[in-house]
Design a protein around this motif. Sequence first.
Motif, PDB file in Angstrom:
ATOM      1  N   ASP A 113      27.138  28.441  31.081  1.00 54.51           N
ATOM      2  CA  ASP A 113      28.341  28.543  31.824  1.00 54.51           C
ATOM      3  C   ASP A 113      29.378  29.660  30.950  1.00 54.51           C
ATOM      4  OD1 ASP A 113      27.975  26.584  33.950  1.00 54.51           O
ATOM      5  OD2 ASP A 113      28.390  24.937  32.632  1.00 54.51           O
ATOM      6  N   LEU A 114      29.802  30.470  31.846  1.00 56.35           N
ATOM      7  CA  LEU A 114      30.567  31.500  31.141  1.00 56.35           C
ATOM      8  C   LEU A 114      32.315  31.342  31.334  1.00 56.35           C
ATOM      9  CD1 LEU A 114      30.861  34.375  30.249  1.00 56.35           C
ATOM     10  CD2 LEU A 114      30.963  35.233  32.627  1.00 56.35           C
ATOM     11  N   LEU A 115      32.712  31.309  30.061  1.00 59.92           N
ATOM     12  CA  LEU A 115      34.216  31.011  29.747  1.00 59.92           C
ATOM     13  C   LEU A 115      34.786  32.528  29.398  1.00 59.92           C
ATOM     14  CD1 LEU A 115      34.159  28.245  27.331  1.00 59.92           C
ATOM     15  CD2 LEU A 115      34.156  28.144  29.710  1.00 59.92           C
ATOM     16  N   ALA A 116      35.292  33.514  30.631  1.00 68.28           N
ATOM     17  CA  ALA A 116      35.644  34.719  30.583  1.00 68.28           C
ATOM     18  C   ALA A 116      36.923  35.089  30.185  1.00 68.28           C
ATOM     19  CB  ALA A 116      35.152  35.574  31.839  1.00 68.28           C
ATOM     20  N   VAL A 117      37.432  35.815  29.265  1.00 70.81           N
ATOM     21  CA  VAL A 117      38.708  36.126  28.898  1.00 70.81           C
ATOM     22  C   VAL A 117      39.035  37.746  29.321  1.00 70.81           C
ATOM     23  CG1 VAL A 117      40.556  35.981  27.044  1.00 70.81           C
ATOM     24  CG2 VAL A 117      38.455  34.265  27.108  1.00 70.81           C
ATOM     25  N   ALA A 118      40.092  37.645  30.036  1.00 70.45           N
ATOM     26  CA  ALA A 118      40.336  39.232  30.262  1.00 70.45           C
ATOM     27  C   ALA A 118      42.009  39.202  30.104  1.00 70.45           C
ATOM     28  CB  ALA A 118      40.044  39.263  31.877  1.00 70.45           C
ATOM     29  N   GLY A 119      42.501  40.435  30.194  1.00 74.22           N
ATOM     30  CA  GLY A 119      43.752  40.641  29.965  1.00 74.22           C
ATOM     31  C   GLY A 119      43.847  42.174  29.357  1.00 74.22           C
ATOM     32  N   GLU A 170      38.283  44.972  31.560  1.00 77.91           N
ATOM     33  CA  GLU A 170      38.689  45.437  32.944  1.00 77.91           C
ATOM     34  C   GLU A 170      38.220  46.890  33.116  1.00 77.91           C
ATOM     35  OE1 GLU A 170      42.449  46.218  30.846  1.00 77.91           O
ATOM     36  OE2 GLU A 170      40.888  44.823  30.816  1.00 77.91           O
ATOM     37  N   PHE A 171      37.943  47.698  32.295  1.00 76.99           N
ATOM     38  CA  PHE A 171      37.595  48.869  32.335  1.00 76.99           C
ATOM     39  C   PHE A 171      36.157  49.010  33.099  1.00 76.99           C
ATOM     40  CE2 PHE A 171      35.367  52.792  30.740  1.00 76.99           C
ATOM     41  CZ  PHE A 171      36.238  53.742  30.987  1.00 76.99           C
ATOM     42  N   ASP A 172      36.333  50.160  34.062  1.00 76.51           N
ATOM     43  CA  ASP A 172      35.550  50.368  35.072  1.00 76.51           C
ATOM     44  C   ASP A 172      34.933  49.005  35.648  1.00 76.51           C
ATOM     45  OD1 ASP A 172      33.565  52.242  35.953  1.00 76.51           O
ATOM     46  OD2 ASP A 172      31.821  51.549  34.504  1.00 76.51           O
ATOM     47  N   ARG A 173      35.947  48.167  35.909  1.00 73.64           N
ATOM     48  CA  ARG A 173      35.918  47.060  36.524  1.00 73.64           C
ATOM     49  C   ARG A 173      34.839  46.397  36.116  1.00 73.64           C
ATOM     50  NH1 ARG A 173      38.976  47.790  41.499  1.00 73.64           N
ATOM     51  NH2 ARG A 173      39.754  50.001  41.656  1.00 73.64           N
ATOM     52  N   ASN A 174      34.340  46.173  34.869  1.00 75.48           N
ATOM     53  CA  ASN A 174      33.160  45.416  34.338  1.00 75.48           C
ATOM     54  C   ASN A 174      33.367  44.074  34.795  1.00 75.48           C
ATOM     55  OD1 ASN A 174      32.058  44.102  31.858  1.00 75.48           O
ATOM     56  ND2 ASN A 174      30.726  45.857  32.341  1.00 75.48           N
ATOM     57  N   PHE A 175      34.653  43.426  34.453  1.00 78.12           N
ATOM     58  CA  PHE A 175      34.859  41.995  34.481  1.00 78.12           C
ATOM     59  C   PHE A 175      34.659  41.285  35.999  1.00 78.12           C
ATOM     60  CE2 PHE A 175      39.712  41.775  35.198  1.00 78.12           C
ATOM     61  CZ  PHE A 175      39.531  42.760  36.201  1.00 78.12           C
ATOM     62  N   LEU A 176      34.582  42.127  36.821  1.00 82.65           N
ATOM     63  CA  LEU A 176      34.251  41.783  38.480  1.00 82.65           C
ATOM     64  C   LEU A 176      32.803  41.520  38.711  1.00 82.65           C
ATOM     65  CD1 LEU A 176      36.935  43.949  40.324  1.00 82.65           C
ATOM     66  CD2 LEU A 176      37.028  41.588  39.329  1.00 82.65           C
ATOM     67  N   SER A 177      31.932  41.873  37.562  1.00 82.13           N
ATOM     68  CA  SER A 177      30.678  41.821  37.969  1.00 82.13           C
ATOM     69  C   SER A 177      30.283  40.089  37.614  1.00 82.13           C
ATOM     70  CB  SER A 177      29.761  42.505  36.796  1.00 82.13           C
ATOM     71  OG  SER A 177      30.122  43.958  37.231  1.00 82.13           O
ATOM     72  N   PHE A 178      31.231  39.650  36.888  1.00 85.16           N
ATOM     73  CA  PHE A 178      30.830  38.182  36.641  1.00 85.16           C
ATOM     74  C   PHE A 178      31.398  37.039  37.469  1.00 85.16           C
ATOM     75  CE2 PHE A 178      30.861  40.542  32.723  1.00 85.16           C
ATOM     76  CZ  PHE A 178      29.588  40.359  32.111  1.00 85.16           C
ATOM     77  N   SER A 179      30.779  36.008  37.583  1.00 83.24           N
ATOM     78  CA  SER A 179      31.439  34.698  38.294  1.00 83.24           C
ATOM     79  C   SER A 179      31.523  33.745  37.497  1.00 83.24           C
ATOM     80  CB  SER A 179      30.264  34.284  39.629  1.00 83.24           C
ATOM     81  OG  SER A 179      30.206  35.503  40.466  1.00 83.24           O
ATOM     82  N   PRO A 180      32.551  33.582  36.295  1.00 85.81           N
ATOM     83  CA  PRO A 180      32.560  32.605  35.249  1.00 85.81           C
ATOM     84  C   PRO A 180      32.904  31.116  35.884  1.00 85.81           C
ATOM     85  CG  PRO A 180      34.583  33.903  35.755  1.00 85.81           C
ATOM     86  CD  PRO A 180      33.629  34.430  36.599  1.00 85.81           C
ATOM     87  N   TYR A 181      32.335  30.162  35.129  1.00 86.09           N
ATOM     88  CA  TYR A 181      32.993  29.054  35.451  1.00 86.09           C
ATOM     89  C   TYR A 181      34.295  28.740  34.867  1.00 86.09           C
ATOM     90  CZ  TYR A 181      34.028  24.100  34.248  1.00 86.09           C
ATOM     91  OH  TYR A 181      34.303  22.803  34.423  1.00 86.09           O
ATOM     92  N   MET A 182      34.813  29.441  34.063  1.00 85.11           N
ATOM     93  CA  MET A 182      36.335  29.519  33.833  1.00 85.11           C
ATOM     94  C   MET A 182      37.126  31.050  33.567  1.00 85.11           C
ATOM     95  SD  MET A 182      38.782  27.425  31.152  1.00 85.11           S
ATOM     96  CE  MET A 182      38.227  25.866  31.599  1.00 85.11           C
ATOM     97  N   ALA A 183      37.902  31.323  34.353  1.00 83.92           N
ATOM     98  CA  ALA A 183      38.423  32.536  34.122  1.00 83.92           C
ATOM     99  C   ALA A 183      39.858  32.384  33.390  1.00 83.92           C
ATOM    100  CB  ALA A 183      38.615  33.389  35.335  1.00 83.92           C
ATOM    101  N   ILE A 184      39.898  33.234  32.101  1.00 90.73           N
ATOM    102  CA  ILE A 184      41.236  33.258  31.585  1.00 90.73           C
ATOM    103  C   ILE A 184      41.870  34.721  31.405  1.00 90.73           C
ATOM    104  CG2 ILE A 184      42.295  32.435  29.177  1.00 90.73           C
ATOM    105  CD1 ILE A 184      39.769  30.653  29.017  1.00 90.73           C
ATOM    106  N   ILE A 185      43.179  34.656  31.583  1.00 91.71           N
ATOM    107  CA  ILE A 185      43.973  35.988  31.484  1.00 91.71           C
ATOM    108  C   ILE A 185      45.052  35.693  30.440  1.00 91.71           C
ATOM    109  CG2 ILE A 185      45.429  37.598  32.739  1.00 91.71           C
ATOM    110  CD1 ILE A 185      43.678  37.030  35.087  1.00 91.71           C
ATOM    111  N   SER A 186      45.088  36.709  29.524  1.00 89.44           N
ATOM    112  CA  SER A 186      45.990  36.684  28.268  1.00 89.44           C
ATOM    113  C   SER A 186      47.125  37.119  28.844  1.00 89.44           C
ATOM    114  CB  SER A 186      45.353  37.345  27.224  1.00 89.44           C
ATOM    115  OG  SER A 186      45.240  38.652  27.422  1.00 89.44           O
ATOM    116  N   GLY A 187      47.335  38.374  29.914  1.00 88.11           N
ATOM    117  CA  GLY A 187      48.449  39.021  29.998  1.00 88.11           C
ATOM    118  C   GLY A 187      47.927  40.060  30.847  1.00 88.11           C
ATOM    119  N   ILE A 188      48.974  40.781  31.629  1.00 83.64           N
ATOM    120  CA  ILE A 188      48.654  41.961  32.428  1.00 83.64           C
ATOM    121  C   ILE A 188      49.893  42.952  32.410  1.00 83.64           C
ATOM    122  CG2 ILE A 188      48.134  42.955  34.604  1.00 83.64           C
ATOM    123  CD1 ILE A 188      47.236  40.179  35.555  1.00 83.64           C
TER     124      ILE A 188
END
Length: 217
Positions: A113-119, A170-188
Amino acid sequence: MRIFFSGIGGTGIGPLALIAKQAGYEGSGSDKQNSQYIEYLKDHGIPDIYIGQTTENITKHHQAKHIDWYVYSSAVEKENPNHPELIYVDQNNIKKSKRDELLNYILEEKKLDLLAVAGTHGKTTTTAMLIYLLKSLATPLSYSVGAKISFGEMGHFTPDAKLFALEADEFDRNFLSFSPYMAIISGISYDHHEIYPTQESYNQAFIDFLSKSQFKI
């Protein structure tokens, strides 16, 4: 399966190469220049790393050890669309992809299960905090983070883990390739103008990222 990692000294590709090695795949790779991290990878079970990304080097390696999958960083294609390695793998019908496709393959095969952190800012720190927390709770964990941490490696695979913590880029929209169990965003904060022409398009990418999360609050 033999995987060749192009740009193996980078903070995205290097940890993935180490994870793949620990997960049971045979890894090798190349980079434009040597670094301490490349020497570290060599000392940790990935000795076949070529400095100089040339047709000659990848031909020599493919003839000696058949490459099943060529994984490259976004920078390789963006810096040189006619990169000699990309041309070679196309001409020799070698499977190629960016790092996200291989990571998704590992996640599925190992049932993680993927815990993906973006921001825009803080994703490395937040990912490191998540890794530290789960380690403190003695939770088996595999992970990839884009910086050196004092309590672990940049990338690590744990055979009995059910969770994988990822610093999602998020560079090159890389993070949109995943379907995480939980998506976390630190800030935008609007960034990567070459990829996202407007702040609205940048913000929308993060909305799309959140929408792919299985865990909803």
